[in-house]
Design a protein around this motif. Sequence first.
Motif, PDB file in Angstrom:
ATOM      1  N   PHE A   4      28.449 -13.701 -62.989  1.00  0.00           N
ATOM      2  CA  PHE A   4      28.380 -12.428 -62.816  1.00  0.00           C
ATOM      3  C   PHE A   4      27.300 -11.638 -63.381  1.00  0.00           C
ATOM      4  CE2 PHE A   4      32.789 -14.231 -61.998  1.00  0.00           C
ATOM      5  CZ  PHE A   4      33.081 -13.402 -60.866  1.00  0.00           C
ATOM      6  N   CYS A   5      26.861 -10.496 -63.382  1.00  0.00           N
ATOM      7  CA  CYS A   5      25.649  -9.814 -63.999  1.00  0.00           C
ATOM      8  C   CYS A   5      26.587  -8.551 -64.402  1.00  0.00           C
ATOM      9  CB  CYS A   5      24.787  -9.387 -63.262  1.00  0.00           C
ATOM     10  SG  CYS A   5      23.547 -11.402 -62.948  1.00  0.00           S
ATOM     11  N   ARG A   6      26.464  -7.925 -65.443  1.00  0.00           N
ATOM     12  CA  ARG A   6      26.284  -6.857 -65.660  1.00  0.00           C
ATOM     13  C   ARG A   6      25.161  -6.186 -66.165  1.00  0.00           C
ATOM     14  NH1 ARG A   6      29.949  -6.225 -70.282  1.00  0.00           N
ATOM     15  NH2 ARG A   6      30.862  -4.566 -69.745  1.00  0.00           N
TER      16      ARG A   6
ATOM     17  N   GLN B 103      28.598  -7.003 -57.514  1.00  0.00           N
ATOM     18  CA  GLN B 103      29.293  -7.210 -58.541  1.00  0.00           C
ATOM     19  C   GLN B 103      29.808  -8.384 -58.226  1.00  0.00           C
ATOM     20  OE1 GLN B 103      31.098  -2.918 -60.018  1.00  0.00           O
ATOM     21  NE2 GLN B 103      29.879  -3.538 -61.905  1.00  0.00           N
ATOM     22  N   THR B 104      31.637  -8.247 -57.676  1.00  0.00           N
ATOM     23  CA  THR B 104      32.434  -9.605 -56.939  1.00  0.00           C
ATOM     24  C   THR B 104      32.938  -8.689 -55.804  1.00  0.00           C
ATOM     25  OG1 THR B 104      34.125  -9.744 -58.372  1.00  0.00           O
ATOM     26  CG2 THR B 104      33.604  -7.772 -57.928  1.00  0.00           C
TER      27      THR B 104
ATOM     28  N   VAL C 118      32.855  -5.882 -50.333  1.00  0.00           N
ATOM     29  CA  VAL C 118      31.656  -5.697 -51.513  1.00  0.00           C
ATOM     30  C   VAL C 118      31.482  -5.121 -52.472  1.00  0.00           C
ATOM     31  CG1 VAL C 118      28.912  -5.996 -51.406  1.00  0.00           C
ATOM     32  CG2 VAL C 118      30.234  -7.597 -49.784  1.00  0.00           C
ATOM     33  N   GLN C 119      31.584  -5.486 -53.510  1.00  0.00           N
ATOM     34  CA  GLN C 119      31.316  -4.187 -54.861  1.00  0.00           C
ATOM     35  C   GLN C 119      30.358  -4.081 -55.700  1.00  0.00           C
ATOM     36  OE1 GLN C 119      35.341  -4.472 -57.596  1.00  0.00           O
ATOM     37  NE2 GLN C 119      33.481  -4.062 -59.026  1.00  0.00           N
TER      38      GLN C 119
ATOM     39  N   ASP D 119      37.537 -12.254 -57.998  1.00  0.00           N
ATOM     40  CA  ASP D 119      36.449 -13.366 -58.561  1.00  0.00           C
ATOM     41  C   ASP D 119      35.874 -13.965 -58.396  1.00  0.00           C
ATOM     42  OD1 ASP D 119      36.043 -10.621 -59.877  1.00  0.00           O
ATOM     43  OD2 ASP D 119      36.515 -10.951 -62.498  1.00  0.00           O
ATOM     44  N   GLN D 120      37.564 -14.309 -58.206  1.00  0.00           N
ATOM     45  CA  GLN D 120      37.231 -15.959 -57.165  1.00  0.00           C
ATOM     46  C   GLN D 120      36.904 -16.190 -55.856  1.00  0.00           C
ATOM     47  OE1 GLN D 120      38.318 -18.699 -59.764  1.00  0.00           O
ATOM     48  NE2 GLN D 120      37.707 -19.425 -59.097  1.00  0.00           N
ATOM     49  N   ARG D 121      37.285 -15.350 -55.447  1.00  0.00           N
ATOM     50  CA  ARG D 121      36.345 -15.088 -53.659  1.00  0.00           C
ATOM     51  C   ARG D 121      34.770 -14.781 -53.476  1.00  0.00           C
ATOM     52  NH1 ARG D 121      38.543 -12.016 -48.451  1.00  0.00           N
ATOM     53  NH2 ARG D 121      37.211 -13.276 -47.525  1.00  0.00           N
ATOM     54  N   PHE D 122      34.721 -14.599 -54.683  1.00  0.00           N
ATOM     55  CA  PHE D 122      33.679 -14.395 -54.955  1.00  0.00           C
ATOM     56  C   PHE D 122      32.334 -15.390 -55.259  1.00  0.00           C
ATOM     57  CE2 PHE D 122      29.706 -12.538 -58.491  1.00  0.00           C
ATOM     58  CZ  PHE D 122      29.083 -12.061 -56.780  1.00  0.00           C
TER      59      PHE D 122
END
Length: 638
Positions: free
Chosen positions: A44-46, A460-461, A252-253, A466-469
């Motif tokens: 993950f990147c913020r 983002q995810t 897709v977020q 998140d798990q699926r990402f």
Amino acid sequence: MTSPYDALYRQSVEQPEAFWAEQARLIDWHQAPTQILDASRPPFCRWFVGGQTNLCHNAVDRHLAERGEQPALIAISTETGSERSYTFRELHAEVQRTAAMLLELGVRRGDRVLIYMPMIAEAAFAMLACARIGAIHCVVFGGFASGSLASRIEDAEPKVVVSADAGSRGGKVVPYKPLLDEAIRLSAHKPAAVLLYDRGLAAMELMAGRDHLAGAEGQKHAQARVPCTWLDATDISYTIYTSGTTGRPKGVQRDVGGYAVALAASMQHIFDGRAGETYFSTSDIGWVVGHSYIVYGPLIAGMATIMYEGLPTQGLDRQPDGGIWWRLVEKYKVTVMFSAPTAVRVLKKQDPALLRKYDLSSLRALFLAGEPLDEPTARWISEGLGVPIIDNYWQTESGWPIITLPVGVERRPAKFGSPGIAMYGYKVKIVHESTGEELTAPNEKGVVVIEGPTPPGFMQTVWRDDQRFVDTYWKSIPGQLVYSTFDWGIRDEDGYYYILGRTDDVINVAGHRLGTREIEEAISGHANVAEVAVVGVADALKGQVAMAFVVPRTGNAATDNADAMKLEGEIMKRVADDLGALARPARVRFVPGLPKTRSGKLLRRAIQAVCEQRDPGDLTTLDDPATLQAVRAAVAAG
Ligand code: PRX
């Protein structure tokens, strides 16, 4: 000597924070970020943590002082014969009016608004209005039917749906409202309100208490003033659904700040689009290209953007006109154009004199994306237009180009068949699909992957998953955490990439990404279908088309022509009704059984090879050779 682009690229991957801090200056911030990148929880990147901004402010309000009276949005429909230009000031007013309507319907920051609209200006107003108030928009392509729409409504759980009475294609009116009503009926989630634009194309039955007409509502809010809500850079701007290996589409977020910066940077370095000029993308707001390069990208850059509803072969008088796009280039002095290879292949059938009829001297480049660009198509259009044709490789997930030529930075020669070189921010690698080993020698075929941290603008995810990402995109290459594009590719000795098709069950029909599993699920819902396999088969015009192989449950479909024709018709209608006409298979062929491995896995690649008259390759795992023979016979029977 290092070229300007090489220097830019190197800094982007070696010092990403310094690089992107610099790019962040291309947009307006209400509050500057305190940390450029938080990559403490890979993958993950913020991006731009602590920063506050707003996409609508950057796309609209920011330009009011300097170019308020210049065109911002030019909406053209050769379906209804209409043409209307909105200045930045007019766009500002329209967006606020739409935002006021959404607020009145109860939409608040973080709520989802699903937009199911044809290519009309109001669709862009709705997207920008969501961005303005911090609502998350989920645009669903207007060509999708009730089944696709229902699964998206269920996943996004929108508070409000924005739609219209109808779209139109080639003069044929496609009523949206019945499809939407059916989708809401199918979905477990029910939106509180539906806001409807009445174009006067199809009658609508309104549901009291739920359905609202935008015309009447809009009048109440004509003078509305709705300020931009300052959002955290890491807040969610939108979700867009895309197909993958399973039948369930992924949301897709994307974020707010990273996306704004990525688009602003790409308008400069990749597209070379300048404020005050006109950008023309022929895509649709239902796809990622429409989000990035019809709505947000050009407007953020201070350009006018053209929204086009209609075929490329019909004029404003609704008579055949294969020169309509070139007429628009001349009229609006388009400098940057963006389309797909399929559209050019359609135009190739027109008289080439049409290209010479118009003054196209404003145009600097034509970008083509979404599917492989074949050499004859590239050559034809490049000779016709006399401007560089830039192939552009990216994905819904990336939001902006991964591999192309950075014409805004420097001119690199194009190589036919290659979209170009890796864009700044992207550490692109070719790896072996089963060992995960990096293939560094030129021209070795492997999977195209991206090493993190992924750049701003990248997804983002997966919405609420998140798990699926992580599992879908980052765990498919053994032994390392890298993002898989699910495309095969090679890199040559000059760093140019060649994309060689998908590694998964995604097919690309006329530049539209579809999952064969979704089509299979729609088909297996037919009572007389025991088993089905859908594969993508090469097509001269559309790149690929879907081909279905069905094992019927009863009757003589495999042998009886009348039965087969009837069942084929029913299956095609089912897919069109459920997913939309674009997913409809080109043919449905009947077979007594499907080729599978001994463990029961479908051998899609072998079926596809037979359809394309290629060698099906290694068949040692094939359980029953008679099944493949039957596929061969069905294909040969025509
Ligand atoms: O297989 C690649 C193909 O389209 C896929 C992404 O499709 P989509 O998510 O709809 O995004 C399109 C954004 C432009 C990729 O995984 N693809 C896209 N561009 C190209 C391409 N294949 C070859 N050449 C391209 N230029």
